[in-house]
Design a protein around this motif. Sequence first.
Motif, PDB file in Angstrom:
ATOM      1  N   SER A  58     -61.146 -57.748  48.192  1.00 53.61           N
ATOM      2  CA  SER A  58     -61.962 -58.758  48.730  1.00 53.61           C
ATOM      3  C   SER A  58     -63.297 -58.407  49.072  1.00 53.61           C
ATOM      4  N   LYS A  59     -64.129 -59.044  49.379  1.00 49.45           N
ATOM      5  CA  LYS A  59     -65.474 -58.961  49.636  1.00 49.45           C
ATOM      6  C   LYS A  59     -65.916 -57.627  50.589  1.00 49.45           C
ATOM      7  N   ASP A  60     -64.877 -57.358  51.621  1.00 53.46           N
ATOM      8  CA  ASP A  60     -64.867 -56.351  52.470  1.00 53.46           C
ATOM      9  C   ASP A  60     -64.109 -55.255  51.938  1.00 53.46           C
ATOM     10  N   CYS A  61     -63.419 -55.155  51.064  1.00 53.44           N
ATOM     11  CA  CYS A  61     -62.682 -54.241  50.559  1.00 53.44           C
ATOM     12  C   CYS A  61     -62.817 -54.250  48.973  1.00 53.44           C
ATOM     13  N   PRO A  62     -63.837 -53.993  48.322  1.00 47.89           N
ATOM     14  CA  PRO A  62     -63.729 -54.272  46.773  1.00 47.89           C
ATOM     15  C   PRO A  62     -62.974 -53.396  45.801  1.00 47.89           C
ATOM     16  N   LYS A  63     -62.773 -52.030  46.544  1.00 46.88           N
ATOM     17  CA  LYS A  63     -61.657 -51.519  45.540  1.00 46.88           C
ATOM     18  C   LYS A  63     -60.166 -51.682  45.745  1.00 46.88           C
ATOM     19  N   GLY A  64     -60.015 -52.630  46.670  1.00 43.27           N
ATOM     20  CA  GLY A  64     -58.474 -53.047  46.907  1.00 43.27           C
ATOM     21  C   GLY A  64     -57.570 -52.160  47.624  1.00 43.27           C
ATOM     22  N   LEU A  65     -56.406 -52.430  47.815  1.00 39.78           N
ATOM     23  CA  LEU A  65     -55.617 -51.528  48.790  1.00 39.78           C
ATOM     24  C   LEU A  65     -54.443 -50.810  47.921  1.00 39.78           C
ATOM     25  N   SER A  66     -54.070 -51.399  47.038  1.00 39.38           N
ATOM     26  CA  SER A  66     -52.872 -50.591  46.311  1.00 39.38           C
ATOM     27  C   SER A  66     -52.655 -51.413  44.839  1.00 39.38           C
ATOM     28  N   LEU A  67     -51.887 -50.499  44.015  1.00 40.31           N
ATOM     29  CA  LEU A  67     -51.279 -51.094  42.525  1.00 40.31           C
ATOM     30  C   LEU A  67     -50.088 -51.350  42.547  1.00 40.31           C
ATOM     31  N   SER A  68     -49.680 -52.736  42.347  1.00 36.13           N
ATOM     32  CA  SER A  68     -48.108 -53.106  42.503  1.00 36.13           C
ATOM     33  C   SER A  68     -47.612 -53.106  41.063  1.00 36.13           C
ATOM     34  N   LEU A  69     -46.369 -52.663  40.774  1.00 31.48           N
ATOM     35  CA  LEU A  69     -45.883 -52.736  39.695  1.00 31.48           C
ATOM     36  C   LEU A  69     -45.238 -54.398  39.341  1.00 31.48           C
ATOM     37  N   ILE A  70     -45.528 -54.681  38.388  1.00 37.40           N
ATOM     38  CA  ILE A  70     -44.765 -56.086  37.884  1.00 37.40           C
ATOM     39  C   ILE A  70     -43.341 -55.528  37.226  1.00 37.40           C
ATOM     40  N   THR A  71     -42.482 -56.109  38.032  1.00 38.39           N
ATOM     41  CA  THR A  71     -41.163 -55.574  37.839  1.00 38.39           C
ATOM     42  C   THR A  71     -40.541 -56.476  36.785  1.00 38.39           C
ATOM     43  N   HIS A  72     -40.238 -56.007  35.672  1.00 33.13           N
ATOM     44  CA  HIS A  72     -39.674 -56.802  34.491  1.00 33.13           C
ATOM     45  C   HIS A  72     -39.463 -55.806  33.421  1.00 33.13           C
ATOM     46  N   PHE A  73     -38.889 -56.341  32.289  1.00 31.81           N
ATOM     47  CA  PHE A  73     -38.446 -55.358  31.308  1.00 31.81           C
ATOM     48  C   PHE A  73     -39.308 -55.331  29.996  1.00 31.81           C
TER      49      PHE A  73
END
Length: 332
Positions: A265-280
Amino acid sequence: MPGSLLWAVDVYGRVFRLCSTGGRWERSKDVLLELKRVTAAEQGCWGIGCDHQVYLNVLPSDVAIRHQEETYENQRWNPVEGYTDTLLPTDRWQWTDESGQKPQPLHSFHLPSDNWEWEGDWYVDDESCGRESTATGGWEYAVDFPATFTKEKKWNSCVRRRRWLRYRRYKARGSWAKFQIEILSFRPENEKWLKKQQRCRAFRPQIIQGKQVWFRTGVKQQNPEGTAWENIPVPKEVSQISAGPGDLLWAVLWDGQLLVRTGISKDCPKGLSLSLITHFTIFLSVIWLPRDSALAAVQKESTIDLVLSGWVDGALSPNHSKRVMLISTRRL
């Protein structure tokens, strides 16, 4: 410069650019420059050189890039000498920031890199605190630190302060400028990729080094080089990063798994976490397609059918060994 620019580097490390309004490929004027990777941003282009250093090319403009440095001079009144630099042990330092919490003597300010130059010497800001003349010498007065300062000197004004200013100008516009890397060491065996988020709200470069991802803080129009590197924790070794507009940031691991960066976001440009796209599905690479507002990903096996909502099949490659997939901008 009208239009946008497409940047490219050939197998010999030569850098070229092409304007979207037409014309031909134009080679960089720096004939000795050899880059391995380039990636474009709104303000210019970033690159990693064959000497394993980071380079930045800020586009020319009639508007100069200037940065203001400031510090405050503090004094206290005593009945013998009047206002003096001799302060009480409990007072702030003689030279501080506006809050008085950080010491900032004039000699502590330095140019961040060789790409900057001072426009002049330090001078007193006579217009601080609403002043319209230089009669007061830029001083503002208060009963004590850290009380509210005003331009009027009163019988109980025991302390005073004034602001000093100095400007520095970015002088390397229109050329490939190298700047120091404080904590990174790019070696051929671990240098992987550099990504400058082109139209991303974060507007920060992402660099992958070995199993680590680094985020450049403080990148903005008046400070194109940024301030410092911050490490972004990742579960496994990342092979590639691709950024789209807004808050879209994707990463591909060496084992083919796909990650999405959340919390940007504008207040948090580096983001919070990396989420895995769960599929095969196993991916080789991804890249953002601005014109189609989609993320293109190369899949290993053409026999796998995707049924996940938000994914659209693309065209098969001629040898049918890979399948090109498009990911819509809708959140998964």
